[in-house]
Design a protein around this motif. Structure first.
Motif: not given
Ligand SMILES: N[C@@H](CCC(=O)N[C@@H](CS)C(=O)NCC(=O)O)C(=O)O
Length: 98
Positions: A56-80
């Motif tokens: 997977p690859y996730l782009v959120d504005g200026a954030e470009h995130i790869r690796e599932r673990g990093a994406i999971f942490a980013y998303l669970t933080d973004k949607f608390p």
């Protein structure tokens, strides 16, 4: 709007499931891309911005995130409010021990 690069029947499906569980699909543009598969089929897709052509690859504005673990942490933080991941410094914030 987030941009999520996904290939069906790959590891990126787990991120798609998380986006659904977070109620974030309506804030996500899903881009289906081709990838090189383990059986020798497929190829890197020029439409995929991942530096290695992977998902997977996730782009959120200026954030470009790869690796599932990093994406999971980013998303669970973004949607608390979904309560799927504990917030740093808030013991029990995810509804109890996990
Ligand atoms: N460690 C990465 C692995 C990503 C990965 O290898 N994804 C595979 C799909 S399951 C892929 O994109 N393969 C295409 C390639 O290796 O070029 C993660 O967990 O996000």
């Amino acid at each position: 709007m987030m941009d999520f690069y996904h290939a069906p029947q790959s590891r990126s499906t787990s991120v798609l499931t998380l986006l659904d569980e977070l109620g974030a699909l309506d804030q996500t543009q899903i881009h289906i891309v081709n990838i090189k598969r383990g059986d020798g089929t497929g190829a890197a897709d020029p439409a995929n911005p991942h530096p290695e052509g992977k998902v997977p690859y996730l782009v959120d504005g200026a954030e470009h995130i790869r690796e599932r673990g990093a994406i999971f942490a980013y998303l669970t933080d973004k949607f608390p409010q979904a309560g799927l991941g504990p917030q740093v410094g808030e013991a029990g914030g995810a509804g109890g021990p996990i």
